[in-house]
Design a protein around this motif. Sequence first.
Motif, PDB file in Angstrom:
ATOM      1  N   LYS A 197       0.896  -1.177   0.070  1.00 23.03           N
ATOM      2  CA  LYS A 197      -0.043  -0.013  -0.025  1.00 23.03           C
ATOM      3  C   LYS A 197       0.868   1.400   0.046  1.00 23.03           C
ATOM      4  O   LYS A 197       0.657   2.229  -0.775  1.00 23.03           O
ATOM      5  N   ASN A 254       2.844   1.973  -3.114  1.00 23.57           N
ATOM      6  CA  ASN A 254       2.077   2.461  -4.203  1.00 23.57           C
ATOM      7  C   ASN A 254       1.731   3.966  -4.009  1.00 23.57           C
ATOM      8  O   ASN A 254       1.608   4.710  -4.707  1.00 23.57           O
ATOM      9  N   LYS A 255       1.364   4.367  -2.644  1.00 23.10           N
ATOM     10  CA  LYS A 255       1.417   5.880  -2.376  1.00 23.10           C
ATOM     11  C   LYS A 255       2.704   6.554  -2.723  1.00 23.10           C
ATOM     12  O   LYS A 255       2.654   7.781  -3.240  1.00 23.10           O
ATOM     13  N   GLU A 315      -4.503   4.863  -6.032  1.00 23.54           N
ATOM     14  CA  GLU A 315      -5.691   4.614  -5.640  1.00 23.54           C
ATOM     15  C   GLU A 315      -5.468   4.469  -3.983  1.00 23.54           C
ATOM     16  O   GLU A 315      -6.632   4.551  -3.124  1.00 23.54           O
ATOM     17  N   ALA A 316      -4.323   4.167  -3.674  1.00 24.66           N
ATOM     18  CA  ALA A 316      -4.093   3.885  -2.360  1.00 24.66           C
ATOM     19  C   ALA A 316      -3.966   5.147  -1.395  1.00 24.66           C
ATOM     20  O   ALA A 316      -3.947   5.139  -0.359  1.00 24.66           O
ATOM     21  N   ASP A 327      -2.201   9.373 -10.400  1.00 19.22           N
ATOM     22  CA  ASP A 327      -3.511   8.577  -9.969  1.00 19.22           C
ATOM     23  C   ASP A 327      -2.781   7.582  -9.069  1.00 19.22           C
ATOM     24  O   ASP A 327      -2.463   6.302  -9.488  1.00 19.22           O
TER      25      ASP A 327
END
Length: 606
Positions: free
Chosen positions: A397, A400-401, A502-503, A500
């Motif tokens: 997570k 990804n951030k 999502e996380a 973009d």
Amino acid sequence: MKVNQLSSVEKRRIFLMLLLIVLLFLGIVVKLFWIQIATSESYSSHDINLVKNSVIQRQRALVLESGRGEIVDRHLQPLTGQIVKAVIAFPINQEYGLKQQEVTQLVRILQINKDQWASFSRGLKEPQIWGTQDGGKPIQLSAQQSKAIEGLALPNVKVVEIEDRYPIGMTARQLIGFIGQNPDRVMQLYSSDVEKGKLELTTKIGGAGLEKSFDKWLRGVGETSISYFTDAGKRPLAGLDARMIAPGNSFYPVKLITTLDRQVQRQIEALMDKLGIREGAAVVQESTHGDVIAMASRPNYNPSQVDLASNSWSNYALKSTAPGSIFKTVVAAAALDEKVVSPTETFDCKGAMGKYGFTCWRKDGHGPLTLEEGYAQSCNIVFAGVMKRLSPALLEKYANKLGVLNEVGWTGKTDTKDAFAQFDSEDAGQLFAAHTPENDEGVLMQTAIGQRDVRMTPLQASNMVVTLLNGGKAFSPRVVQEIQYQTGREMEQFPVKSLDVEAGKISAATSRTLLNWMREVVTEGTGQGLLGAKWKLAGKSGTAQIQNGKAQKVNQWFIGYGPVDTPKYAVSVVIKNMDPTESNKAIPLFKGIMDILANQAPAAAN
């Protein structure tokens, strides 16, 4: 037999035959009119230009400019397409060739001997450029040579301006890429243009880099050539002589305006060569929105003579590789945001974990360290302990951030509504390989220090620093900001874009904390080699162990920003496949790049 003695049937037959002959004659006349007058420039469904093709049959032409768009830096300084003056010789009948006196004058100006010119000019079948070097590049004439040769007014020798798409000494070669013949891809992308006769299967198109990504804009509307008209006996046609043939479109070729700074790019590449970097990459981004100022890759290559079997043309700034301890930034972000470690808590480093063969780089151990101190000293034992409190899902997570698992370069839809990516062949990052047991404790320890299956690109690494500098907000870095027509009018705009994710994003507080910890890396930790830089700097070091065949090698990394008080740039460097016994080159390279940037902005705060 007299005509009036013919029967009515015979008269009718003769009349029909005469009528048929007349109609046939009229048909031929109409067809000739249609071909030669009405559709002479667009004949058949393929729009064949018969006038042009009839001329081609009696001319000898040489392409001077491809008509391909120019690639420039942010200051409109050219990165491709240098125009040079060169000599062209045309094949004509021997009786119209050069006289001995003319040859003597010509070779004296060219600083060659008569035998060299005779060997070159004898038996020419097509127009030929005099002298080539470095992959077929024309030998450039000086202004004095050009004027002297033009003054000779020779019958079959001309001085022309010719495009050198990839001049000697050009910079950003891997980013810019190259063009080449690829008939299959031409049919795949431009089949309608081929069917209409607007494009040949042998036309050179973008094969890599920006040349490939932006090929549909860069292709242009036609080439500029010089033609010499002769009859069937290769005798010059009076009044035609040599003449230029060009598209005559004032809007083309276009200008591809990048975000690069040619001067900075050139100095960085010179520094990499001075340091003897055999394989590696460097990325410089603006701190505000992540625009790419420089992107360099080694080894270098010649885009005019591409060896596809070699990896030298590949842009290592976009290729993922083991990151080592710079990945600890992701683990630290997860630990801070999830609050799994208190600020005062210590981890005892004795040099080894005692299982899995897991050790710290400092064999005698660091002793008790907080997470903050462990980050500055790049302690493996501290981060192995922290990873026990994070799940694989949480680590993924936060990776990804911070934008280290997916392609981060500018993507979107253009005015043509096509999905489009600016960077050619950008790799995604990786946390775990397909069949890796993610919950295995030994696997997680190796993952926490950027080893095992972890992969990251230099662009992702520098962009992670940009994300921290913007309080956790991630951007998709651009390398091209605009395309302009030759007139200066805007053709296509590529606006600043957020990444973009999502996380979501990491907190601003965690971003500030990590930026402060990067300062401590330089003042107290593994980055103290940067203390003598022109700016005060901050960052994170990394050394990743990799296997290259049977040999044990390492990747040397450094990522960071500067100046610390008013950050302007984020930089990442990686030196790949180094022998473990070789001295660290990542820190000298990072320092040198930051000094180059400081010299560009001498008034910047220290």
